[in-house]
Design an enzyme around this catalytic site. Structure first.
Site, short mmCIF file in Angstrom:
data_model
loop_
_atom_site.label_atom_id
_atom_site.label_comp_id
_atom_site.label_asym_id
_atom_site.label_seq_id
_atom_site.Cartn_x
_atom_site.Cartn_y
_atom_site.Cartn_z
N GLU A 217 33.54 41.02 31.23
CA GLU A 217 34.57 40.04 30.85
C GLU A 217 34.60 38.89 31.87
OE1 GLU A 217 37.88 42.63 31.20
OE2 GLU A 217 37.47 43.70 29.33
N LYS B 76 41.67 33.69 29.14
CA LYS B 76 42.76 33.17 29.98
C LYS B 76 42.27 32.20 31.06
CE LYS B 76 43.43 36.50 33.80
NZ LYS B 76 42.36 37.51 33.68
N HIS C 137 38.28 46.25 36.47
CA HIS C 137 38.18 44.87 36.94
C HIS C 137 38.29 44.91 38.45
CE1 HIS C 137 38.73 40.67 37.65
NE2 HIS C 137 38.72 40.38 36.37
C1 LIG Z 1 41.37 37.79 34.40
C2 LIG Z 1 40.56 38.86 33.81
C3 LIG Z 1 39.18 38.69 33.64
C4 LIG Z 1 38.42 37.48 34.18
O1 LIG Z 1 38.31 37.57 35.56
P1 LIG Z 1 37.39 36.55 36.40
O2 LIG Z 1 37.58 37.02 37.79
O3 LIG Z 1 37.89 35.18 36.16
O4 LIG Z 1 35.99 36.72 35.94
C5 LIG Z 1 38.48 39.69 33.00
N1 LIG Z 1 39.09 40.80 32.53
C6 LIG Z 1 40.42 41.02 32.68
C7 LIG Z 1 41.02 42.26 32.14
C8 LIG Z 1 41.18 40.07 33.34
O5 LIG Z 1 42.50 40.28 33.51
#
Ligand SMILES: *Cc1c(COP(=O)(O)O)cnc(C)c1O
Length: 425
Positions: free
Chosen positions: A286, A81, A209
């Site tokens: 991620e 995303k 996260h």
């Molecule tokens: C948006 C998102 C990410 C990426 O986050 P960053 O802060 O851009 O590294 C990773 N995992 C999940 C589940 C997310 O929603």
């Protein structure tokens, strides 16, 4: 090998329509910044000073290297995303990262590149039934969940899934907290793990996260320790727990390297303590912003200008740019400190600076780049500004509100990475 810039319309086709031959190969010693300046020069000879972005795929490869070097036990699953440009995904697929997809279209995009379903985690805890069925059909097995309702849907539509429990984390200090929307509280985990067991579903791991733009490594270490507790609960209930997913949130802006290094050290120490090597636990992350933020620069033109006198006789300037909040700058308003643009025109460093508001091109007064004013010298209509670190949550959020089209994107690549892509299947 050509360094001409091609027709920007070519960049607006369906995903994947851009050919390798349309990517600008950098000469030895040439930087993406030089390509930006060259393009600005070309456009300045015409009336069309449209905004554009330049994505340097070489920087993407070096971000991957930096990530793997700092976190040797962690396999990156890039968060699509953040920047879903077909070339960004293609380079990462060639370099061998995994992918974090959050929707059916993202799954289609990544699978369409020939990425094995086992290298994908469908990391959205609240999925539509149709997309769960799609994942099942295509063999994407890793799915996150944080509620009993999600388990019920998965039991019915994807009983062979390998589930990952998304844990709630403290993220109030992050720039974009996520925990009000997602994540099961630690107290709820045992119940959810038991429910999964009762439904005959396999839970294989835990994810979290810490929020995008995490400000403190402690959020990571605390969450990793909590995950250890959930692993024990899961094993107690009879699940074969083998996957730890530490999510995203790593800083990506140019100049944030010290914070990342500090975070990586804290994460490595927490892993060594709570998930020692040799205990059979695979660790993934991620990262989105960390990979994408610094790969892209945006070049924006001043289309109108006003000077206003404040009470007391102080002068302020309002600049109207041809790219703004409804284009690639939507995410920028969340920056804690407004990022300083680079003024392209050569000016004396002795010129006075004025508080300036940077407005986007639409009729909405909310359409400005930053909440606060920035200090800039007096500039003219037709002048250019370059914004570095514009690769994360930028073009993916562009709209066509008010009839302003998304900025064209050009890509640059070094000869080595180009050969690697040419050799890829
Ligand atoms: C948006 C998102 C990410 C990426 O986050 P960053 O802060 O851009 O590294 C990773 N995992 C999940 C589940 C997310 O929603």
């Amino acid at each position: 090998m050509s360094t001409t810039l091609g027709d920007p319309k070519e960049n607006r086709g369906p995903p994947g329509s851009l050919l390798l031959k349309d990517i600008i190969t950098l000469r030895p010693g040439q930087s993406a910044r030089e390509v930006v300046l060259k393009k600005i020069q070309e456009l300045s000879d015409s009336d069309h000073r449209d905004p554009f972005m330049v994505t340097d795929l070489g920087v993407l490869a070096s971000r991957h290297q930096a990530f793997c070097q700092a976190l040797p036990r962690v396999s990156p699953f890039y968060a699509v995303k953040c920047n879903s440009s077909p070339w960004v995904l293609r380079v990462l697929a060639t370099l061998g990262t995994g992918f974090d997809c959050a929707s059916q279209v993202e799954l289609e995009q990544v699978l369409g590149l020939g990425v094995a379903p086992s290298r994908i985690i469908y990391a959205h805890p609240c999925k539509p039934v149709s997309s769960i069925r799609y994942a099942a059909c295509l063999g994407v097995q890793l799915l996150t969940f944080d509620s009993e309702e999600e388990l019920t849907k998965v039991a019915q539509h994807h009983p062979g899934a390998r589930l990952v429990l998304r844990l709630w984390t403290e993220d109030s200090k992050s720039i974009c907290p996520l925990s009000t929307k997602f994540g099961a509280r630690l107290e709820m985990c045992e119940h959810l793990l038991q429910s999964a067991q009762d439904l005959g579903l396999a839970v294989v791991g835990v994810s979290f996260h810490v929020g995008s733009g995490c400000q403190t490594p402690h959020d990571f270490t605390k969450a990793i320790t909590d995950c250890h507790r959930v692993f024990e609960m899961g094993r107690g209930v009879g699940h074969d727990m083998s996957l730890l997913d530490i999510g995203g949130g790593f800083p990506g802006m140019e100049g944030s390297e010290p914070e990342f290094e500090e975070m990586a050290r804290a994460i490595n120490a927490a892993l060594a303590q709570d998930f020692p090597e040799g205990t059979g636990v695979e660790v993934i992350a991620e990262p989105g912003s960390f990979y994408a933020a610094s790969v892209c620069m945006a070049a924006v033109n001043i289309i109108a200008k006003k000077a206003v006198l404040e009470p007391g006789g102080h002068q302020k300037l309002l600049y109207y740019l041809n790219e703004g909040h409804y284009g690639s700058f939507r995410h920028v308003i969340r920056d804690l400190v407004p990022r300083m643009p680079i003024v392209v025109k050569k000016l004396s460093s002795k010129l006075p600076l004025f508080p300036c508001t940077l407005y986007g091109p639409t009729c909405d007064a909310m359409d400005k780049l930053f909440k606060e004013e920035v200090l800039l010298p007096e500039l003219d209509v037709g002048d250019w500004l370059i914004f570095p670190s514009m690769g994360a949550y930028s073009s993916v959020m562009s709209s066509t509100f008010n009839g302003f089209l998304p900025a064209s994107i050009y890509y640059t690549i070094g000869p080595e990475l180009r050969s690697l892509l040419e050799a890829a299947p």
